[in-house]
Design a protein around this motif. Sequence first.
Motif, PDB file in Angstrom:
ATOM      1  N   GLY A   1      36.543  36.891  45.538  1.00  0.00           N
ATOM      2  CA  GLY A   1      37.355  36.214  46.546  1.00  0.00           C
ATOM      3  C   GLY A   1      38.769  36.760  46.608  1.00  0.00           C
ATOM      4  N   ILE A   2      39.334  37.075  45.441  1.00  0.00           N
ATOM      5  CA  ILE A   2      40.661  37.689  45.358  1.00  0.00           C
ATOM      6  C   ILE A   2      40.577  38.920  44.470  1.00  0.00           C
ATOM      7  N   LEU A   3      40.935  40.049  45.022  1.00  0.00           N
ATOM      8  CA  LEU A   3      41.011  41.297  44.263  1.00  0.00           C
ATOM      9  C   LEU A   3      42.471  41.732  44.263  1.00  0.00           C
ATOM     10  N   ALA A   4      43.173  41.420  43.206  1.00  0.00           N
ATOM     11  CA  ALA A   4      44.583  41.789  43.069  1.00  0.00           C
ATOM     12  C   ALA A   4      44.659  43.124  42.349  1.00  0.00           C
ATOM     13  N   ALA A   5      45.268  44.103  42.991  1.00  0.00           N
ATOM     14  CA  ALA A   5      45.334  45.450  42.419  1.00  0.00           C
ATOM     15  C   ALA A   5      46.782  45.921  42.422  1.00  0.00           C
ATOM     16  N   ASN A   6      47.476  45.664  41.323  1.00  0.00           N
ATOM     17  CA  ASN A   6      48.876  46.077  41.223  1.00  0.00           C
ATOM     18  C   ASN A   6      48.912  47.539  40.770  1.00  0.00           C
ATOM     19  N   VAL A   7      48.513  48.408  41.694  1.00  0.00           N
ATOM     20  CA  VAL A   7      48.324  49.821  41.378  1.00  0.00           C
ATOM     21  C   VAL A   7      49.660  50.536  41.189  1.00  0.00           C
TER      22      VAL A   7
END
Length: 265
Positions: free
Chosen positions: A167-173
């Motif tokens: 549902g939430i894909l947080a990607a602090n790339v």
Amino acid sequence: MSSSVPPSVPPSRDALVTALRTAGCVFAEDEAGLILATARTPAEAAAMVERRVAGLPLELVVGWAEFRGLRIAVAPGVFVPRRRTEFLVEQALERAPRAAVVVDLCCGSGAVGAALAHALGDVELHASDIDPAAVRCARGNVAAVGGQVHQGDLFEALPVALRGRVGILAANVPYVPSDEIGLLPQEARDHEPLVALDGGTDGLDVLRRVAAEAPRWLAPGGCVLVETSRHQVPAAVEAFARTGLAARLAVSEERYAHVVTGVRQ
């Protein structure tokens, strides 16, 4: 440079402030307060001041960073969570307030995943990072909210069963262009891992990889969120749109934060 606080004598707040200010710490009063609140003995407080005066980031000196009201443990060699990244968490909660499955990709200390799980309540949380030091650090922070941490390169680290469910894909790339790494503040250059900073020639190498794979992992209506710089926004939006995601930009001028969100239709 010496802090001039003998370890056998209980250091006064004024003495710590003076030592920190002399070393160039802009927020010396606040830093002294945190050190005194964290140190268990006078000797430990004096040692903390010595490390801070030598240039170690405050968060690594005290062993934690505040992030959305949580105390996130940090360790040497691990990316320190930035307060501006709280805006990414806020955008995720606004976009998917009832998300049941959350992934914190490029998790570093696990701050983003821990904050999301803390806010959402009963969720299935998975975090991953390619850096073993980050994985070790994140395990404690993520376990505290019932999550799991995996080591590996982006989506390769995640359980296959998560595909189509996130549902939430947080990607602090990492998004700093390679030739701009040298322009970063010394604390970042000297004490944070290059893999957490260097985003390639234009800073968007990892972001494009995330955008390409995200649709396979998102649930219908699920969202992927990344932080980027102002001048990278057009290319970041294009990367999401190219993979069929509905892209939008949110900006916090106060925190100088730019978050691009891609939603699976």
